[in-house]
Design a protein around this motif. Structure first.
Motif, PDB file in Angstrom:
ATOM      1  N   UNK A  38       0.867  -1.176   0.000  1.00  0.00           N
ATOM      2  CA  UNK A  38       0.000   0.000   0.000  1.00  0.00           C
ATOM      3  C   UNK A  38       0.907   1.230   0.000  1.00  0.00           C
ATOM      4  N   UNK A  39       1.120   1.777  -1.193  1.00  0.00           N
ATOM      5  CA  UNK A  39       1.960   2.959  -1.350  1.00  0.00           C
ATOM      6  C   UNK A  39       1.112   4.201  -1.551  1.00  0.00           C
ATOM      7  N   UNK A  40       1.747   5.342  -1.785  1.00  0.00           N
ATOM      8  CA  UNK A  40       1.018   6.612  -1.940  1.00  0.00           C
ATOM      9  C   UNK A  40      -0.012   6.576  -3.065  1.00  0.00           C
ATOM     10  N   UNK A  41       0.280   5.852  -4.163  1.00  0.00           N
ATOM     11  CA  UNK A  41      -0.667   5.848  -5.286  1.00  0.00           C
ATOM     12  C   UNK A  41      -1.966   5.151  -4.887  1.00  0.00           C
ATOM     13  N   UNK A  42      -1.838   4.019  -4.134  1.00  0.00           N
ATOM     14  CA  UNK A  42      -3.031   3.293  -3.714  1.00  0.00           C
ATOM     15  C   UNK A  42      -3.916   4.191  -2.848  1.00  0.00           C
ATOM     16  N   UNK A  43      -3.276   5.038  -2.030  1.00  0.00           N
ATOM     17  CA  UNK A  43      -4.030   5.895  -1.114  1.00  0.00           C
ATOM     18  C   UNK A  43      -4.458   7.199  -1.774  1.00  0.00           C
ATOM     19  N   UNK A  44      -4.256   7.334  -3.064  1.00  0.00           N
ATOM     20  CA  UNK A  44      -4.721   8.504  -3.805  1.00  0.00           C
ATOM     21  C   UNK A  44      -4.073   9.790  -3.286  1.00  0.00           C
ATOM     22  N   UNK A  45      -2.805   9.672  -2.835  1.00  0.00           N
ATOM     23  CA  UNK A  45      -2.101  10.866  -2.366  1.00  0.00           C
ATOM     24  C   UNK A  45      -1.698  11.771  -3.539  1.00  0.00           C
ATOM     25  N   UNK A  46      -1.273  11.210  -4.717  1.00  0.00           N
ATOM     26  CA  UNK A  46      -1.021  12.107  -5.862  1.00  0.00           C
ATOM     27  C   UNK A  46      -2.263  12.918  -6.250  1.00  0.00           C
ATOM     28  N   UNK A  47      -3.451  12.283  -6.193  1.00  0.00           N
ATOM     29  CA  UNK A  47      -4.688  13.010  -6.504  1.00  0.00           C
ATOM     30  C   UNK A  47      -4.932  14.142  -5.485  1.00  0.00           C
ATOM     31  N   UNK A  48      -4.559  13.890  -4.214  1.00  0.00           N
ATOM     32  CA  UNK A  48      -4.697  14.938  -3.204  1.00  0.00           C
ATOM     33  C   UNK A  48      -3.803  16.124  -3.556  1.00  0.00           C
ATOM     34  N   UNK A  49      -2.555  15.825  -3.941  1.00  0.00           N
ATOM     35  CA  UNK A  49      -1.638  16.897  -4.331  1.00  0.00           C
ATOM     36  C   UNK A  49      -2.185  17.665  -5.530  1.00  0.00           C
ATOM     37  N   UNK A  50      -2.791  16.940  -6.481  1.00  0.00           N
ATOM     38  CA  UNK A  50      -3.359  17.605  -7.661  1.00  0.00           C
ATOM     39  C   UNK A  50      -4.533  18.501  -7.256  1.00  0.00           C
ATOM     40  N   UNK A  51      -5.347  18.028  -6.299  1.00  0.00           N
ATOM     41  CA  UNK A  51      -6.480  18.851  -5.855  1.00  0.00           C
ATOM     42  C   UNK A  51      -5.980  20.121  -5.171  1.00  0.00           C
ATOM     43  N   UNK A  52      -4.900  19.974  -4.364  1.00  0.00           N
ATOM     44  CA  UNK A  52      -4.354  21.148  -3.678  1.00  0.00           C
ATOM     45  C   UNK A  52      -3.901  22.183  -4.712  1.00  0.00           C
TER      46      UNK A  52
END
Lengths: 199, 199
Positions: free
Chosen positions: A118-132
């Motif tokens: 379970x890495x950052x991509x699975x947790x949708x962290x890149x999408x969070x950065x994009x939303x920010x």
């Protein structure tokens, strides 16, 4: 039980897979449903089939709703520039019950766990950065569980967003409303003491 | 929660009406179902709708099945001349799990309660008397609960059937298998002592 009651047995087996129900309580629940099959069982089955057919994950925040954009993300009144990051939809529901947060959410779907892939991509962290970057976000509130995994993930997200300059906060730790000191763990008492405020 | 999640809220409210589930565990159950909507939720809804549509009370014994004559009443191998009288379908299921009884049942649907207008007709006691007359019954086993209401009802049935001359028996009372004397109530110990047998 004989052949023509196989359907009822299968229903009991399916109900027993729900959290909080075991074989015995599943039997009791199914028997209650059978006795009220007109008033309770049929409406419950109909509603469940409808939700199963219409439920989907919000493409923006990961909340579960009935359209590709959940009701919270679609609500213009909640475009406050605040994003609350939670581990699970259950945590989002808990925040909503608190009625204190007026912004939008980002549901991770778990915590970082390299051993389980379970890495950052699975947790949708890149999408969070994009939303920010995209949604003129002013503050990211990390409302992750106060566990080791939750706090590790919170630190990772804070690091990942540091370059954006967005304000990053986390929920206050302290004595719960109605809490008795004698029943609190030492860590909570220490955190509440360190964060003490003028009375 | 906003409008488009009303369906999910309604589902939680319906689930919370099941015995053994409260509002919190209903939320947990629905969230689990939402996450496994393909594998668990849709099959459960389908099965529940099917059972709600097909379930009916056996016209002979009061058991719940999927036809006007339940699988037990329809099974010629169970025409042993023995009828086991139980209060509720749950008790019938418990007897069946015991795998010891090979005859047929008669489900009363409760116990006599004049104050609540539950008389012999409501409990299908006249139908029981008719079955004793029609089905060449050799023995009626009273498997009612060992409560005051259950035993009062058992005595009423024994009186009502006395004129037919059918053999009337009741379940033995005593120490449960695996039971420890120290945890048994005084009444059970007394009953077990009175019914003691050669070792």
């Amino acid at each position: 039980m004989a052949d023509s009651t196989r359907d009822i047995d299968d229903l009991i087996d399916l109900m027993a897979r729900l959290p909080g129900l075991g074989p015995r309580s599943a039997r009791r629940a199914v028997l209650m449903l059978l006795k009220k099959r007109g008033q309770v069982m049929a409406p419950l089955a109909h509603r469940m089939a409808h939700v199963a057919a219409t439920a989907r994950d919000c493409l923006t925040c990961g909340n579960i709703g009935t359209s590709d954009t959940c009701a919270i993300c679609a609500d213009p009144a909640r475009a406050t520039g605040e994003i609350c990051v939670v581990e699970d939809v259950a945590d989002l529901w808990a925040m909503e019950r608190g009625r204190a947060f007026k912004g939008r959410y980002h549901v991770l779907g778990g915590t970082l766990s390299p051993l389980d892939d379970v890495g950052p991509e699975v947790l949708r962290i890149p999408q969070l950065a994009a939303r920010v970057a995209d949604e003129s976000v002013t503050e990211v509130i990390l409302a992750l569980n106060a566990t080791v995994d939750g706090q590790t993930t919170a630190h990772y997200i804070a690091d990942a967003l540091a370059a954006t300059g967005v304000r990053i906060t986390s929920l206050a730790q302290g004595v719960p409303i109605g809490g008795e000191l004698d029943y609190l763990d030492d860590g909570t008492i220490g955190a509440a003491l360190r964060a003490r405020k003028a009375f």
